[in-house]
Design a protein around this motif. Structure first.
Motif: not given
Length: 265
Positions: A146-148, A202-222
């Motif tokens: 997640a950090v990396l 619960r893992l399906g409640a976030v958009a796929p990581p495809s941009s900077t903001l969707t990646i950080t949102a995915s990390i945060r959610h998981h």
């Protein structure tokens, strides 16, 4: 060579294998194992080991072969011999730890055969099930990835960042699998359960990581899902994720500044 079960597959096009194929295939596997001098015994494991009443169209055939010698070459020879005897191979996977070698085969007609070849010593000293140590390792791997992923996103390396972010739900599911095994005392589960199926939901409640903001949102959610899972089932392994969330907030701010229109003079 022609398949030993006849000249046709056990399922037609678009169909699943016919009922009872496991009992038909077992003598073929026994004959193949008998051709290996080091084989001491062959046992049926899993659902096919019973009287057959619990078998359904989703059931595979689990076979455990105990040998005197190195398991890997025997497993590989059997993996080559099974498709030659039973029909074409569609897919396979392999695993092993030195004393035990596993080969999972999917034939073209969708019959699934799992072969585990182990040494006699491994049979006497089976590996322990993955317990708290393994769970702690999974949680640690999650946080490291997640950090990396967040640092890679900050550098706009979206390829690697997205790759790492996609690892995170897998870590969560592995943690849930370990916890379910601990609760039930087994690694063999013919069916799922409502209680444990909530975690992949619960893992399906976030958009796929495809941009900077969707990646950080995915990390945060998981990260939240993992924390909730540990809080319920392994509270001693839960940690304060504040460092990760501070990093994600900083990456978000950086991305928002880069996407903001330039101020006019």
């Amino acid at each position: 060579m022609e398949p030993l079960l006849g000249h046709g597959p056990s399922a037609g096009a678009g169909e699943l294998p016919r009922a009872g194929w496991q009992a038909e295939a077992l003598p073929v596997l026994r004959a193949l194992a008998a051709d290996e001098p080091s084989v001491q015994k062959l046992e049926v494991a899993g659902s096919a080991a019973g009287d057959g009443r619990v078998l359904d169209v989703w059931s595979d055939l689990d076979v455990l072969v105990t040998i005197d010698g190195d398991s890997a070459p025997v497993a590989e020879r059997l993996a080559q011999a099974v498709p030659a005897a039973l029909g074409p191979l569609y897919a396979s996977s392999r695993s092993g730890d030195g004393r035990e070698a596993g080969v999972r085969l999917v034939l073209a007609d969708l019959r699934r055969i799992d072969l585990t070849v182990r040494t006699a010593d491994a049979a006497l000293h089976p590996p322990a099930q993955c317990g708290a140590g393994g769970l702690a390792g999974i949680a640690a791997a999650f946080r490291f990835d997640a950090v990396l992923a967040a640092f890679k996103a900050a550098r706009q390396d979206l390829l690697i960042s997205a790759h790492l972010a996609l690892q995170l739900p897998r870590h969560v599911l592995v943690a849930a699998m370990i916890l379910r095994d601990q609760e039930t005392g087994t690694r063999h589960h013919r069916y799922g359960s409502t209680e444990w199926n909530v975690w992949p939901e619960r893992l399906g409640a976030v958009a796929p990581p495809s941009s900077t903001l969707t990646i950080t949102a995915s990390i945060r959610h998981h990260a939240h899902v993992l924390q909730d899972l540990l809080a319920v089932h392994a509270p001693d392994l839960a940690v304060d994720d504040d460092p990760l969330h501070r990093l994600l907030a900083a990456v978000d701010r950086s991305a928002e500044r880069q996407s903001a229109p330039s101020a006019r003079p």
